[in-house]
Design an enzyme around this catalytic site. Structure first.
Site, mmCIF file in Angstrom:
data_model
loop_
_atom_site.group_PDB
_atom_site.id
_atom_site.type_symbol
_atom_site.label_atom_id
_atom_site.label_comp_id
_atom_site.label_asym_id
_atom_site.label_seq_id
_atom_site.Cartn_x
_atom_site.Cartn_y
_atom_site.Cartn_z
ATOM 1 N N GLU A 203 0.860 -1.169 0.000
ATOM 2 C CA GLU A 203 0.000 0.000 0.000
ATOM 3 C C GLU A 203 0.898 1.219 0.000
ATOM 4 O OE1 GLU A 203 -4.098 -0.710 2.097
ATOM 5 O OE2 GLU A 203 -2.998 0.846 3.152
ATOM 6 N N ASP B 203 -5.711 10.493 9.155
ATOM 7 C CA ASP B 203 -4.466 9.918 9.633
ATOM 8 C C ASP B 203 -4.033 10.495 10.965
ATOM 9 O OD1 ASP B 203 -3.490 7.982 7.641
ATOM 10 O OD2 ASP B 203 -3.701 9.689 6.278
ATOM 11 N N TYR C 136 -11.485 -3.240 3.036
ATOM 12 C CA TYR C 136 -10.547 -2.857 4.074
ATOM 13 C C TYR C 136 -11.366 -2.461 5.294
ATOM 14 C CZ TYR C 136 -6.520 -0.211 6.029
ATOM 15 O OH TYR C 136 -5.497 0.274 6.816
#
Lengths: 265, 403
Positions: A49, A60, A175
């Site tokens: 990734e 994030d 995911y």
């Protein structure tokens, strides 16, 4: 069969789980990215990734934010990330590469231009954090037409009916974000992960990867007991951040090898 | 006209204003936004909720705010008559409180005991801390580390009101980074926490609900102008950062024919210098902070740093409804540079005895530009969105004076 699908199918027949490490392209410097990608594969990664740096990485945590800032100091943009992927492809024709990032760099390049360039560079999948299915059906259609797998996130807060709707649109794998929070946080609840992944698997018909908050081999091993793939990001980025330049590649490869060994145990 | 009538019905069910707006967030936040949308739809239809909102605006904020004829200043400029909507007279000194009361009531209705907010200049942070104190909620305000340095009186105000102020060290250490950090907090504490977003931007339903709470400004203006003058203004002028004061005064006027709507962005050191905060004048469409809109970005799609003398306008994006109003031509968007805004700031102090916020001074400065060429019976309605007490240190410093 796409490179991602064939990777999962090979792993399945060997009864192994996929290890998907994440690094940010251009971190700590643009010329380190391809060597790092090769080190990840040497350590036992199955799929890579590759983070596309963005000025405002809203999903994030601090570790990956800093990696994005380091890459942006070198003005690394989406075109550079595609060039790095193409260079990696010259020596590795089998390991799938998934780009992970935010919508705006893709919008700035334009959907058609991006899909064509990504395919040509040897990209296999695209995970765009802030493109939920509601806002990305046209983009997803263009990805599919170009032969790129569009990978979606599922969260602990995603209702069951929505899981089904998302997995219908997903390609490659889905995911599962294993916690409520940002990347690199430390509040992973393994029982909840197990329950949710079971439900997703039943609905998806696609492999399920789990990520966010997996930072050691033991946790990776436990997650792999219930999922098809384990994604490790912040922990590897921290290895890059804290390594001396000359030992960085070895440290990253060794860390990945340790996780690999735990998964294969 | 047909188009304008339709324009006031937006956004659509998925939060789109034409190609703008939407919900561009990580999956982790989708459920929370969906819950917020459903709760807001219910509150919107609930007469008790609306009655309490109106009650709070009247008794706590001090609404309706007056409209004031700036007669001496209009005479000096020698053209159109300038009227000021006095949002500076609200409790806490700006329009921001209209929205924070609405959202805090929504938070209470949803049973959330903790609220978070982002702030740039500190005005929205103060307004959030104020309502959190008023309703007995825990409040955490995210503020860029550089802004904390620049706006220390507001930091202390928030603390006096019982809020926790968290400095944000990432990115450009300003408003956009504070917004990123507030989103990260929300994602982590989504079940206990209500995010009080400060402007008519962010993912749906925020641009809609912030607009609805701020529309009290324009709704009052329509009644007040009619009472005072028996007519509506020729143009409504408001400054645009994220654009909440502007959309609050514009939106009720969208279907009203003959009323020009003029949004004024921060031209900073001039559009040509690149150092400004004027995405509608010099940006391109992009996705940031959960919505699509005009955005200041480079060729790689990275968001670029902005500059304005006014911290409240120092934001690279703009609310999606403004992008739409620009594209359909219902509103015009111009830019005013730092020095023009400062000149208007001083004008209003000297001619009317009103110290305006530097943000609002941008709108005033555009009135300075267009009023002299208009007949004396023409009417400009300027939204004086906030008072300038918070800006006196900035203005003094620019004049080389240490207070």
């Amino acid at each position: 069969m796409s490179r991602i699908a064939s990777t999962f199918s090979t792993l399945k027949s060997a009864n192994r789980k996929a290890l998907i490490p994440f690094i940010t392209a251009g971190d700590p410097a643009p010329d380190r990215t391809v060597p790092l990608m090769r080190a990840l594969v040497a350590g036992g990664a199955d799929i890579l990734e590759l983070g596309v740096p963005f000025s405002d990485p809203m999903a994030d945590g601090p570790t990956i934010q800093r990696s994005s800032e380091r890459a942006l100091k070198h003005r690394v943009g989406l075109k550079d990330v595609l060039a790095m992927t193409a260079e990696f492809r010259q020596t590795d024709a089998t390991t799938p590469v998934v780009l992970m990032g935010y919508a705006n760099p893709i919008e700035a390049m334009g959907w058609d231009a991006f899909c064509a360039a990504a395919k040509a560079a040897g990209v296999d999948g695209v995970l765009t954090v802030d493109y939920p299915p509601e806002e990305s059906d046209e983009f997803a259609a263009r990805c599919a037409a170009a032969g790129l797998d569009n990978i979606y996130l599922l969260a602990p807060t995603t209702p069951e009916a929505r899981v089904a709707a998302i997995t219908r649109q997903a390609r490659g794998f889905v995911y599962y974000v294993s916690l409520k929070g940002v990347t690199g946080a430390a509040n992973l609840d393994l029982d909840e992960v197990a329950a949710r992944v079971g439900m997703i698997r039943a609905s998806a018909g696609l492999p399920v990867g789990v990520g966010f908050g997996i930072s050691d081999a033991e946790t990776a091993r436990k997650v792999a007991d219930v999922a098809d793939a384990v994604v490790i990001g912040s922990r590897i980025v921290r290895e890059i951040e804290q390594s001396a330049p000359e030992s960085m590649l070895d440290n990253v490869r060794n860390f990945v090898a340790g996780v690999r060994a735990a998964l294969d145990r | 006209m047909q188009m304008s009538a339709m324009a006031s019905d937006l956004p659509d069910a998925r939060g789109h204003f034409g190609p703008y707006g939407g919900v561009f967030v990580a999956e982790t936040l989708m459920a929370a936004l969906d819950e917020l949308r459903r709760e807001y739809e219910a509150a919107r239809q609930d007469p008790d909720f609306q009655a309490e909102f109106r009650h709070e605006l009247r008794h706590y904020v001090g609404r309706p705010s007056p409209i004031y004829h700036a007669r001496r200043w209009s005479e000096k400029l020698g053209g159109a008559q300038i009227y000021l909507k006095r949002e500076d007279l609200n409790h806490t000194g700006a329009h921001k409180i209209n929205n924070t009361i609405g959202q805090a009531l929504l938070a209470r209705r949803m049973g959330k005991k903790r609220v978070i907010a982002e702030t740039g200049a500190g005005q929205h942070g103060v307004a959030s801390a104020t309502v959190a104190a008023r309703y007995g909620m825990e409040c955490v305000v995210y503020m860029g580390a550089d802004d904390i340095q620049r706006q220390s009186p507001n930091v202390y105000r928030m603390k006096l009101l019982g809020a926790t102020v968290v400095g944000v060290e990432s990115g450009s250490r300003t408003l956009k980074d504070a917004l990123n950090e507030a989103m990260r907090d929300w994602v982590t504490n989504v079940e206990s926490t209500f995010y009080i977003l400060g402007t008519a931007a962010g993912p749906h339903p925020y641009p809609m609900l912030v607009r609805d709470f701020q529309c009290v400004i324009g709704e009052e203006c329509k009644v007040q102008m009619n009472e005072m003058l028996g007519r509506q203004p020729d143009a409504v002028i408001a400054c645009v950062g994220g654009g909440s004061n502007a959309i609050g005064i514009f939106h009720p006027y969208i279907p009203v024919e003959g009323v020009r709507l003029i949004g004024v962005e921060a031209g900073g050191h001039g559009i040509a210098s690149g150092q400004h905060a004027a995405p509608l004048n010099a940006g391109t469409p992009g996705v940031l902070h959960g919505f699509r809109s005009y955005l200041m970005q480079d060729a790689n799609g990275q968001v670029i740093e902005t500059h304005s003398v006014s911290a409240g306008l120092d934001y690279p994006g703009v609310g999606p409804e403004h992008s739409y109003l620009k594209d359909i031509g219902r509103a015009e968007y111009v830019a005013i540079n730092d020095d023009e805004a400062l000149a208007a700031f001083h004008d209003l102090c000297r001619y009317e005895g009103i110290i305006p916020a530097l943000e609002s001074s941008h709108a005033l400065a555009h009135a300075v530009k267009i009023a002299p060429d208009m007949d004396k019976d023409r009417i400009l309605l300027v939204n004086l969105s906030g008072r300038g007490d918070k800006d006196i240190n900035t203005v003094a410093r620019l004049a080389g004076i240490e207070l």
